[in-house]
Design an enzyme around this catalytic site. Structure first.
Site, PDB file in Angstrom:
ATOM      1  N   PHE A   1       2.867   4.414  -0.093  1.00  0.00           N
ATOM      2  CA  PHE A   1       2.521   3.310   0.628  1.00  0.00           C
ATOM      3  C   PHE A   1       0.948   3.092   1.011  1.00  0.00           C
ATOM      4  CE2 PHE A   1       7.209   3.956   2.306  1.00  0.00           C
ATOM      5  CZ  PHE A   1       7.580   3.751   0.935  1.00  0.00           C
TER       6      PHE A   1
ATOM      7  N   ALA B   1       7.870  11.234   5.516  1.00  0.00           N
ATOM      8  CA  ALA B   1       7.262  11.230   6.636  1.00  0.00           C
ATOM      9  C   ALA B   1       6.550  10.070   6.849  1.00  0.00           C
ATOM     10  CB  ALA B   1       6.047  12.510   6.858  1.00  0.00           C
TER      11      ALA B   1
ATOM     12  N   GLU C   1      -6.335   0.389  15.029  1.00  0.00           N
ATOM     13  CA  GLU C   1      -5.613  -0.162  14.045  1.00  0.00           C
ATOM     14  C   GLU C   1      -4.760  -1.028  14.310  1.00  0.00           C
ATOM     15  OE1 GLU C   1      -2.525   1.768  10.174  1.00  0.00           O
ATOM     16  OE2 GLU C   1      -4.109   3.332  11.383  1.00  0.00           O
TER      17      GLU C   1
END
Length: 376
Positions: A153, A127, A241
């Site tokens: 990650f 995902a 972000e």
């Protein structure tokens, strides 16, 4: 706040980084795959962590414009892998806006000093951009949640002490079943980290997998006050972000142009400086024009963000424009270096590798286009 105050802050940031970050340090961090904790501590002591955390929680009391100053300074030093912006402007807002008062008081002061480093864990092996597809689950058990799953990650994954984790508290409810839980790693039995991931660029941004095996987290660590609020909070915070990514891209664009201008004015070809050749001038003129256009739009979006008027499509435009322009300009600049542009000893080579991830994380360019298209 006026420009004079920001200028004073910029001077302070430059002096602080002069004493903390050198070219040799940046190279060493790349080789290590991380920025050492003692460097984070020194940055905290200099007042550069938590600059936009409210003062009554131990922060600097600034806003996103102060974070932009730090991002631009990191870019000037080719140190965008030092994930201060992630700590300051991506993760801390989740706690400022959605944690209980008790936990704000407990965590934010430690984040501002560098005693505790922050990370957010959304992405999973199966995902990436599709957050609704996450499989990490949190089951309520009395006054705790029990987390099981895996994240990948994750920037700051190696050192983070406080991690905002996206979980499914109701796996059958899709987006409405997502919640955000804060995991304090030193209190999380069953939590473990994978090895540093070997990346194409931005090596100093320590990135790892995270594993949760029956990790018990107190119920009060649930952000937003109730289950099922996670997707909404993520969507609300993602525009900022994406502005972080846009500004880091913008800083790298300006750094690449500065390095390239110096090189072509010193380097000779066919008996005259590269800059005296019309092709070089035209290429750089195009780059500067595109960079200026991009910066004007990113500055406009920043003003909207500060005024709390920035929406998701416009933030997506900023990220898409800045990162695609970044890729184009850095590629052009590297070409002007010729063979030397392919040598890692030249910053432009590192920028070329570092820039590639900007069009992927924080939402791929394709996802940005989908968000924009849905607003049409």
């Amino acid at each position: 706040m006026d420009n004079e105050e920001l200028n004073i802050f910029e001077t302070s940031v430059q002096r602080s980084f002069d004493s903390i970050v050198s070219d040799g340090d940046v190279r060493k961090w790349r080789d290590l795959g991380t920025v050492p904790r003692d460097v984070w501590t020194r940055v905290g002591e200099a007042g550069l962590l938590g600059v936009s955390i409210p003062q009554h929680y131990g922060g600097g009391g600034g806003d996103f414009r102060h974070e932009v100053v730090i991002m631009q300074e990191l870019a000037r030093r080719d140190a965008t892998g030092f994930a201060i912006p992630l700590h300051n402007a991506v993760v801390a807002p989740y706690i400022v806006e959605h944690a209980t008062e008790q936990l704000k008081s407990h965590w934010l002061g430690q984040a501002a000093t560098g005693e505790k480093l922050l990370a957010v864990a959304m992405t999973e092996p199966a995902a990436g951009s599709d957050l609704q597809g996450i499989r990490t689950v949190a089951r309520r058990d009395g006054d705790h949640y029990v987390i099981n799953g895996q994240k990948t990650f994750i920037s700051n994954g190696l050192h983070a002490d406080i991690i905002v984790v996206a979980v499914k508290t109701n796996p059958e409810a899709g987006a409405k079943g997502i919640s955000l839980l804060v995991v304090e790693t030193d209190k999380a039995e069953g939590f473990s980290r994978g090895k540093l991931l070997d990346k194409l660029g931005q090596e100093s941004r320590d990135t790892s997998e995270l594993f949760f095996s029956d990790v018990r987290v107190p119920v009060e660590n649930l952000l937003g006050g109730s289950e099922g609020q996670g997707f909404r909070m993520l969507m609300e915070n993602l525009p900022q972000e994406r502005m972080v990514i846009a500004w880091l891209a913008m800083g790298m664009i300006e750094s690449a142009l500065e390095h390239t201008m110096s090189y072509v004015k010193e380097r000779k070809a066919f008996g005259k400086p590269l800059f005296a050749q019309q092709n070089t001038q035209f290429k750089l003129a195009e780059c500067v024009a595109k960079a200026t256009q991009t910066k004007v739009f990113v500055q406009y979006c920043t003003q909207l963000l500060v005024e709390k008027r920035l929406d998701a499509p416009t933030a997506s435009m900023a990220k898409l424009l800045a990162t695609e322009t970044q890729a184009e300009i850095i590629d052009t600049c590297l070409q002007l270096f010729g063979g030397y542009g392919y040598m890692r000893e030249y910053p432009i080579a590192e920028m070329y590798r570092d820039a590639r991830g900007f069009r992927i994380y924080g939402g791929t360019s394709e996802i940005m286009k989908i968000i924009i298209a849905r607003s049409l």
